[in-house]
Design an enzyme around this catalytic site. Structure first.
Site, mmCIF file in Angstrom:
data_model
loop_
_atom_site.group_PDB
_atom_site.id
_atom_site.type_symbol
_atom_site.label_atom_id
_atom_site.label_comp_id
_atom_site.label_asym_id
_atom_site.label_seq_id
_atom_site.Cartn_x
_atom_site.Cartn_y
_atom_site.Cartn_z
ATOM 1 N N HIS A 1 37.783 31.950 48.274
ATOM 2 C CA HIS A 1 38.093 33.250 47.459
ATOM 3 C C HIS A 1 37.677 33.098 46.010
ATOM 4 O O HIS A 1 37.702 31.943 45.914
ATOM 5 C CB HIS A 1 39.491 33.863 47.715
ATOM 6 C CG HIS A 1 40.499 32.794 47.013
ATOM 7 N ND1 HIS A 1 40.812 31.713 47.691
ATOM 8 C CD2 HIS A 1 41.125 32.691 45.814
ATOM 9 C CE1 HIS A 1 41.980 31.147 47.342
ATOM 10 N NE2 HIS A 1 42.065 31.876 45.856
ATOM 11 N N ALA A 2 37.607 34.144 45.263
ATOM 12 C CA ALA A 2 37.359 34.119 44.056
ATOM 13 C C ALA A 2 37.903 35.354 43.578
ATOM 14 O O ALA A 2 38.688 35.854 44.042
ATOM 15 C CB ALA A 2 35.985 34.016 43.586
#
Length: 150
Positions: free
Chosen positions: A68-69
Site C-alpha cells: 500500500h501507499a
C-alpha cells in the site's frame, strides 16, 4: 455482502509463478488495481518509492505483505488485490514472501472493516499457508470472502 466481498473483486486475484525481484512483484501485485481503474499507474511508483525510503514496511508476517501507499499517491477508489507468488520474492533478505495483498484506500477509515477481517484471518499462520497453497485463483478468492472458521 460482507466487507471482504465489497473490497475484493474476483478479477483482482491472481496466481503468479515468480517475479524478477521485489520491484517487479510490486508492479505485478498492483497492476490489477491499475487495470480496474482503482489506482493510477503512479501508485506503483509510490509504493516502490516508499519502500526505498522506509524499507519494506508492508511485510507484516512471514510470507505476508500488505502492499500500500498513501491515498494521495494515486488512489481513485478503494479496493483490494491478492497475488500469490508460487516462488516468493524477498523484500527482506532471506525472508521470501508469497502472499501479496494490495490495498487501495481512499481515506484513513473506509477500509477499517476489511482490515479487521484480514487481521482475524491472518492471526492464524495456517490461513496464510492455505492461501499460498491454493490451486486456483477462484480458491484464493473463496478463502478471502469465506474464510474458514478457526
Amino acid at each position: 455482502m460482507n466487507a471482504m466481498q465489497e473490497m475484493l473483486k474476483r478479477e483482482n486475484v491472481q496466481l503468479v509463478d515468480s517475479c524478477e525481484g521485489w520491484q517487479d512483484a510490486i508492479r505485478v501485485a498492483v497492476q490489477p488495481l491499475v487495470d480496474g481503474g482503482y489506482v493510477k499507474p503512479e501508485y506503483i511508483d509510490g509504493v516502490i518509492e516508499n519502500a526505498r525510503k522506509f524499507g519494506p514496511y508492508f511485510v507484516l508476517a512471514p510470507d505476508l505483505a500488505l502492499i500500500h501507499a498513501r491515498p494521495e499517491q494515486g488512489v481513485i477508489k478503494r479496493q483490494l488485490a491478492v497475488t500469490v507468488l508460487r516462488r516468493g520474492v524477498e523484500f527482506k533478505a532471506g525472508e521470501p514472501c508469497r502472499l501479496l495483498v494490495t490495498l487501495a484506500a481512499e481515506d484513513p477509515n473506509s477500509h477499517i472493516d476489511v482490515m479487521r477481517v484480514l487481521a482475524t484471518m491472518f492471526a492464524n499462520p495456517d490461513s496464510v499457508e492455505r492461501v499460498c497453497n491454493a490451486k486456483t485463483a477462484d480458491e484464493v478468492y473463496d478463502l478471502f470472502v469465506n474464510p474458514p472458521k478457526a
